[in-house]
Design a protein around this motif. Sequence first.
Motif, PDB file in Angstrom:
ATOM      1  N   THR A   1      30.675  24.440   9.183  1.00 35.34           N
ATOM      2  CA  THR A   1      30.093  23.113   9.100  1.00 35.34           C
ATOM      3  C   THR A   1      28.853  23.044   9.997  1.00 35.34           C
ATOM      4  N   ASP A   2      27.987  22.152   9.626  1.00 41.88           N
ATOM      5  CA  ASP A   2      26.738  21.951  10.353  1.00 41.88           C
ATOM      6  C   ASP A   2      26.857  20.672  11.182  1.00 41.88           C
ATOM      7  N   PRO A   3      26.921  20.765  12.522  1.00 40.66           N
ATOM      8  CA  PRO A   3      27.104  19.564  13.342  1.00 40.66           C
ATOM      9  C   PRO A   3      25.961  18.562  13.219  1.00 40.66           C
ATOM     10  N   VAL A   4      24.733  19.042  13.031  1.00 42.71           N
ATOM     11  CA  VAL A   4      23.591  18.119  12.886  1.00 42.71           C
ATOM     12  C   VAL A   4      23.740  17.311  11.604  1.00 42.71           C
ATOM     13  N   MET A   9      25.190  12.334   8.713  1.00 42.91           N
ATOM     14  CA  MET A   9      25.969  11.643   7.677  1.00 42.91           C
ATOM     15  C   MET A   9      26.854  10.557   8.300  1.00 42.91           C
ATOM     16  N   ALA A  10      27.351  10.800   9.512  1.00 38.76           N
ATOM     17  CA  ALA A  10      28.228   9.830  10.175  1.00 38.76           C
ATOM     18  C   ALA A  10      27.490   8.544  10.536  1.00 38.76           C
ATOM     19  N   THR A  11      26.163   8.588  10.611  1.00 39.30           N
ATOM     20  CA  THR A  11      25.413   7.375  10.960  1.00 39.30           C
ATOM     21  C   THR A  11      25.165   6.481   9.748  1.00 39.30           C
ATOM     22  N   LEU A  12      25.391   7.003   8.547  1.00 44.83           N
ATOM     23  CA  LEU A  12      25.176   6.178   7.353  1.00 44.83           C
ATOM     24  C   LEU A  12      26.073   4.948   7.398  1.00 44.83           C
ATOM     25  N   GLY A  13      25.485   3.817   7.123  1.00 40.67           N
ATOM     26  CA  GLY A  13      26.237   2.576   7.051  1.00 40.67           C
ATOM     27  C   GLY A  13      26.397   1.839   8.365  1.00 40.67           C
ATOM     28  N   ARG A  14      25.880   2.360   9.433  1.00 43.38           N
ATOM     29  CA  ARG A  14      26.000   1.643  10.706  1.00 43.38           C
ATOM     30  C   ARG A  14      25.106   0.413  10.749  1.00 43.38           C
ATOM     31  N   GLU A  27      18.258  15.426   4.075  1.00 45.59           N
ATOM     32  CA  GLU A  27      17.460  16.347   3.266  1.00 45.59           C
ATOM     33  C   GLU A  27      17.854  17.804   3.553  1.00 45.59           C
ATOM     34  N   GLY A  28      18.013  18.157   4.825  1.00 38.75           N
ATOM     35  CA  GLY A  28      18.445  19.503   5.186  1.00 38.75           C
ATOM     36  C   GLY A  28      19.835  19.814   4.664  1.00 38.75           C
TER      37      GLY A  28
END
Length: 135
Positions: A1-4, A9-14, A27-28
């Motif tokens: 998994t890519d931590p970045v 993705m975890a910030t979506l919807g905040r 994008e990456g």
Amino acid sequence: TDPVACDGMATLGRSFDAETIPFSECEGFVCKMYGKPKLVEVNECRYITFCAKQGQSQSLPPCQDALRNHTMRANYQAAIWRQALDANPQIPFPENHVWLIRDGQLDINRMSLPRTTVPAPEALLELILCGCTKD
């Protein structure tokens, strides 16, 4: 998994604010999903995938404009879900988040740019529209 990518993705919807969307991480992540882990721009990933003849146009990654709109819609939906337990959620109108109202119905705005401005290498455009006068 890519931590970045995971953090992005975890910030979506905040927030409903589009400025808070970590688009470069998204994008990456899409480049990695399409097997190009060293790339960070989907337009470049799309072009390289096309040149490698790894599939038809429906199997290419989205262009940057389409990905940006999709990410904004995903952020909007995630922000609604994050308020699912609120008694009175504050949800802005979807038209401000790359959705459209057509004939009284909610519709998706897939791209912001006109189709004629979607980036394509000049050589590709010549192949498609060469303007030849001979067979």
